[in-house]
Design an enzyme around this catalytic site. Sequence first.
Site, short mmCIF file in Angstrom:
data_model
loop_
_atom_site.label_atom_id
_atom_site.label_comp_id
_atom_site.label_asym_id
_atom_site.label_seq_id
_atom_site.Cartn_x
_atom_site.Cartn_y
_atom_site.Cartn_z
N ARG A 17 0.69 -1.30 0.13
CA ARG A 17 0.05 0.22 0.12
C ARG A 17 0.82 1.25 -0.05
O ARG A 17 2.01 1.07 0.21
CB ARG A 17 -1.13 0.07 1.34
CG ARG A 17 -2.05 -1.03 1.51
CD ARG A 17 -2.78 -1.07 2.65
NE ARG A 17 -1.94 -1.70 3.64
CZ ARG A 17 -2.30 -2.05 4.97
NH1 ARG A 17 -3.68 -1.41 5.24
NH2 ARG A 17 -1.34 -2.57 5.62
N LYS A 76 2.04 1.68 7.68
CA LYS A 76 2.26 0.93 8.80
C LYS A 76 3.42 1.59 9.84
O LYS A 76 4.08 2.52 9.24
CB LYS A 76 2.98 -0.32 8.36
CG LYS A 76 1.99 -1.36 7.71
CD LYS A 76 0.80 -1.53 8.47
CE LYS A 76 1.25 -2.54 9.88
NZ LYS A 76 -0.12 -2.94 10.41
N TYR A 95 -0.79 3.94 10.84
CA TYR A 95 -1.09 2.85 11.97
C TYR A 95 0.14 2.48 12.62
O TYR A 95 1.24 2.21 12.43
CB TYR A 95 -1.42 1.66 11.13
CG TYR A 95 -2.80 1.70 10.50
CD1 TYR A 95 -3.83 1.95 11.26
CD2 TYR A 95 -2.86 1.75 9.28
CE1 TYR A 95 -5.24 1.94 10.69
CE2 TYR A 95 -4.14 1.61 8.42
CZ TYR A 95 -5.17 1.60 9.38
OH TYR A 95 -6.67 2.00 8.72
N HIS A 97 -0.07 0.82 16.30
CA HIS A 97 -0.28 -0.29 17.08
C HIS A 97 0.73 -0.47 18.39
O HIS A 97 1.43 -1.63 18.43
CB HIS A 97 -0.46 -1.57 16.19
CG HIS A 97 -1.83 -1.53 15.07
ND1 HIS A 97 -3.03 -1.44 15.70
CD2 HIS A 97 -1.68 -1.41 13.96
CE1 HIS A 97 -3.95 -1.61 14.62
NE2 HIS A 97 -2.97 -1.47 13.56
N GLU A 119 -5.55 3.96 14.44
CA GLU A 119 -6.36 3.29 14.76
C GLU A 119 -7.03 3.79 16.19
O GLU A 119 -7.76 3.15 16.72
CB GLU A 119 -5.52 1.81 15.19
CG GLU A 119 -4.55 1.88 16.24
CD GLU A 119 -3.04 2.52 15.72
OE1 GLU A 119 -2.19 2.16 16.53
OE2 GLU A 119 -3.22 2.68 14.47
N LEU A 241 -11.12 -6.58 19.43
CA LEU A 241 -10.53 -5.33 19.47
C LEU A 241 -10.24 -4.52 20.99
O LEU A 241 -11.64 -4.45 21.36
CB LEU A 241 -10.88 -4.23 18.32
CG LEU A 241 -10.29 -3.01 18.23
CD1 LEU A 241 -8.66 -3.04 17.91
CD2 LEU A 241 -11.18 -1.90 17.18
N ALA A 269 -6.29 -10.07 14.55
CA ALA A 269 -6.12 -9.25 15.90
C ALA A 269 -4.57 -9.29 16.24
O ALA A 269 -4.02 -8.62 17.11
CB ALA A 269 -7.04 -9.76 16.82
N ASP A 271 -2.15 -7.75 14.88
CA ASP A 271 -1.37 -6.38 14.77
C ASP A 271 -1.69 -5.64 16.23
O ASP A 271 -1.04 -4.57 16.75
CB ASP A 271 -1.70 -5.49 13.82
CG ASP A 271 -3.23 -4.96 13.57
OD1 ASP A 271 -4.21 -5.61 14.48
OD2 ASP A 271 -3.72 -4.58 12.72
N ASN A 301 -0.37 -7.47 8.34
CA ASN A 301 -1.00 -6.43 7.37
C ASN A 301 -1.53 -7.30 6.13
O ASN A 301 -1.30 -6.95 5.01
CB ASN A 301 0.33 -5.55 7.07
CG ASN A 301 1.38 -6.34 6.12
OD1 ASN A 301 1.81 -7.26 6.45
ND2 ASN A 301 2.29 -5.80 5.23
#
Length: 372
Positions: A17, A76, A95, A97, A119, A241, A269, A271, A301
């Site tokens: 991406r 990411k 993102y 995380h 997120e 989540l 889940a 990540d 990912n």
Amino acid sequence: MPLSVGVPAEVKNREHRVALTPDGVRELVERGVEVRVERGAGEASAIEDAEYRSAGAAVVPTAADAWAAGLVCKVKEPQPSEYGELRDDLVLFTYLHLAAYPEVARALLEAGTTGIAYETVQLADGALPLLAPMSEVAGRMATQIGAHYLERENGGRGVLLGGAPGVRPGRVVVLGAGNVGWNAAWIAAGMEAEVLLLDKNIDRLRWVDQIHRGRIMTLASNRGAVARAVADADLVVGAVLVPGGRAPTVVTEDMVKEMKPRSVIVDVAIDQGGCVETIHETTHDDPVFETHGVVHYAVGNIPGAVPHTSTYALTNATLPYLAELAVRGLRDATVADPALGAGVNVRRGEVTHPAVAEALGLEPTDLVAVLD
């Protein structure tokens, strides 16, 4: 003066991406924002450099040129090879995380970088608008991936999710009825599998039941219900989540031991640390492993495998927030929009998001105290 926006190419394993589309560039440029896109950053998403140039971006030759912007937009979390680009006057929007990647948190804190996590941008009603589009993609792919690994040649039980006339279809158990779980269940139902969706939120299950009119079976989640459902499953999709925090363990090792031989787990889940006790993160290069005779898939990912779709879906969601950050700056943008303020995880060497701080074993700092 607006912050310049940098878009480096992603370097995580098989992450195809890119953080911004040409349409997104055009919107920013129209608002007076300078945009720098690393050369080739969009190629894997079927976006050519020429499209970025036509939209008004400067296509720069190196990642360092993109990282030199005041506001860097990624997909990411920074990888170890990128830690050297972090600095105290940088705002990073991606993102993160951090509950699952404490080493990334340490790198951000040591550099003093401001990290805003897609997120944890959260609306007053609890919705997560920047997580939703990738959750939808990951959920839909989870069932597709599970169906693939259920094929005998790919290590699975040799089960077709939709079954055949006179043959019972495969049973799919989805843990969590949020965006990931509902989309996984929806696709599984469309493939004519037996689908069981578990969640603690009865209102959410009621909503799913009203939409699907019994085509997706719903069940209140508790330890006993999960154990029974998992034991009879051909495919288990983990979709639990906790915004900003580490995912709870819902499927224990003992439950995995009771699963059918060569059944499949897809833990979306992962990540956030994963919701299956026997899971560890994998990559697109080496996506599965077997434990107690069960195939585990835990790529962190998943949407990176369908980058064209994912890139456009992500930009649609992130662009309004990115534009506000670039034009108004961090302080004004976050004060004006509490949802965006909730996205700030780290600032000036402090953790500002309570759930992230708890997951990392640190005390949170009030965001206002560390804003300029």
